[in-house]
Design a protein around this motif. Structure first.
Motif, PDB file in Angstrom:
ATOM      1  N   SER A 266     -26.856  23.666  97.419  1.00  0.00           N
ATOM      2  CA  SER A 266     -27.763  23.053  97.331  1.00  0.00           C
ATOM      3  C   SER A 266     -29.203  23.590  97.408  1.00  0.00           C
ATOM      4  CB  SER A 266     -27.749  22.501  98.552  1.00  0.00           C
ATOM      5  OG  SER A 266     -27.110  22.482  99.879  1.00  0.00           O
ATOM      6  N   ALA A 267     -29.231  24.346  97.635  1.00  0.00           N
ATOM      7  CA  ALA A 267     -30.853  24.706  97.323  1.00  0.00           C
ATOM      8  C   ALA A 267     -30.616  26.057  96.571  1.00  0.00           C
ATOM      9  CB  ALA A 267     -31.101  25.831  98.393  1.00  0.00           C
ATOM     10  N   ASP A 268     -30.529  26.722  95.281  1.00  0.00           N
ATOM     11  CA  ASP A 268     -29.966  27.013  93.883  1.00  0.00           C
ATOM     12  C   ASP A 268     -30.794  25.961  93.278  1.00  0.00           C
ATOM     13  OD1 ASP A 268     -29.754  28.409  91.561  1.00  0.00           O
ATOM     14  OD2 ASP A 268     -27.912  29.208  92.520  1.00  0.00           O
ATOM     15  N   LYS A 269     -32.157  26.560  92.433  1.00  0.00           N
ATOM     16  CA  LYS A 269     -32.858  25.786  91.811  1.00  0.00           C
ATOM     17  C   LYS A 269     -32.445  26.042  90.299  1.00  0.00           C
ATOM     18  CE  LYS A 269     -35.589  24.163  94.725  1.00  0.00           C
ATOM     19  NZ  LYS A 269     -35.709  22.892  95.162  1.00  0.00           N
ATOM     20  N   ASP A 270     -31.041  26.700  90.602  1.00  0.00           N
ATOM     21  CA  ASP A 270     -30.760  27.170  88.589  1.00  0.00           C
ATOM     22  C   ASP A 270     -30.467  26.408  88.044  1.00  0.00           C
ATOM     23  OD1 ASP A 270     -32.640  29.071  88.438  1.00  0.00           O
ATOM     24  OD2 ASP A 270     -31.226  30.957  89.240  1.00  0.00           O
TER      25      ASP A 270
ATOM     26  N   SER B 241     -28.541  21.952  88.089  1.00  0.00           N
ATOM     27  CA  SER B 241     -28.455  20.509  87.799  1.00  0.00           C
ATOM     28  C   SER B 241     -28.624  20.044  89.624  1.00  0.00           C
ATOM     29  CB  SER B 241     -27.527  19.714  86.930  1.00  0.00           C
ATOM     30  OG  SER B 241     -26.728  19.780  87.683  1.00  0.00           O
ATOM     31  N   ASP B 242     -29.567  18.822  89.324  1.00  0.00           N
ATOM     32  CA  ASP B 242     -29.676  17.958  90.014  1.00  0.00           C
ATOM     33  C   ASP B 242     -28.587  17.463  91.199  1.00  0.00           C
ATOM     34  OD1 ASP B 242     -32.514  18.208  90.461  1.00  0.00           O
ATOM     35  OD2 ASP B 242     -32.716  16.859  89.263  1.00  0.00           O
TER      36      ASP B 242
ATOM     37  N   ARG C 177     -24.752  20.191  98.425  1.00  0.00           N
ATOM     38  CA  ARG C 177     -25.428  19.456  99.845  1.00  0.00           C
ATOM     39  C   ARG C 177     -23.770  17.736 100.288  1.00  0.00           C
ATOM     40  NH1 ARG C 177     -29.727  19.124 101.422  1.00  0.00           N
ATOM     41  NH2 ARG C 177     -30.888  19.104  99.331  1.00  0.00           N
TER      42      ARG C 177
ATOM     43  N   ARG D 106     -26.729  19.992  92.601  1.00  0.00           N
ATOM     44  CA  ARG D 106     -27.153  20.823  94.162  1.00  0.00           C
ATOM     45  C   ARG D 106     -26.731  19.528  95.404  1.00  0.00           C
ATOM     46  NH1 ARG D 106     -32.329  21.826  92.215  1.00  0.00           N
ATOM     47  NH2 ARG D 106     -32.938  20.508  92.615  1.00  0.00           N
TER      48      ARG D 106
END
Length: 106
Positions: free
Chosen positions: A4-8, A10-11, A18, A14
């Motif tokens: 959920s914190a992985d910026k690589d 997509s929203d 979460r 994530r």
């Protein structure tokens, strides 16, 4: 939590991560902590919003907070973007809430 914190990612991925992490932790969290954990999904309308509301509503219902659970479930029933299957489930929960708490058999 890491996903959920992985910026690589997509929203959407994530958000799914979460939600899934919250489901796994929900038996050890009170309603307030669960709400804080899912707040990012509640803050923006999206495909996971209704599921987050459902999970928090179930937690509130289990804690005996039928008013909060009812408000969350009502919000889902009027959300036309929520899947029909989710709206049908919360109608069942609302029926249980209307019936009130079941007295203990002591």
């Amino acid at each position: 939590d890491a996903l959920s914190a992985d910026k690589d990612l997509s929203d959407l991925l994530r958000d799914i991560a979460r939600y899934r992490a919250a489901v796994l932790a929900s038996s050890q969290l009170d309603t307030k902590a669960l709400t804080q954990r899912l707040d990012p999904l509640l803050a923006k309308p999206g495909p996971m919003t209704g599921l987050a509301q459902e999970l928090i509503g179930l937690s509130a219902m289990q804690a005996g907070d039928y008013d909060q659970a009812g408000r969350l479930f009502d919000a889902i029933t009027i959300d036309r973007t929520a899947p029909q299957s989710l709206r049908q489930r919360v109608e069942i929960y609302l029926g249980l809430i209307r019936g009130g708490p079941v007295p203990s058999a002591s």
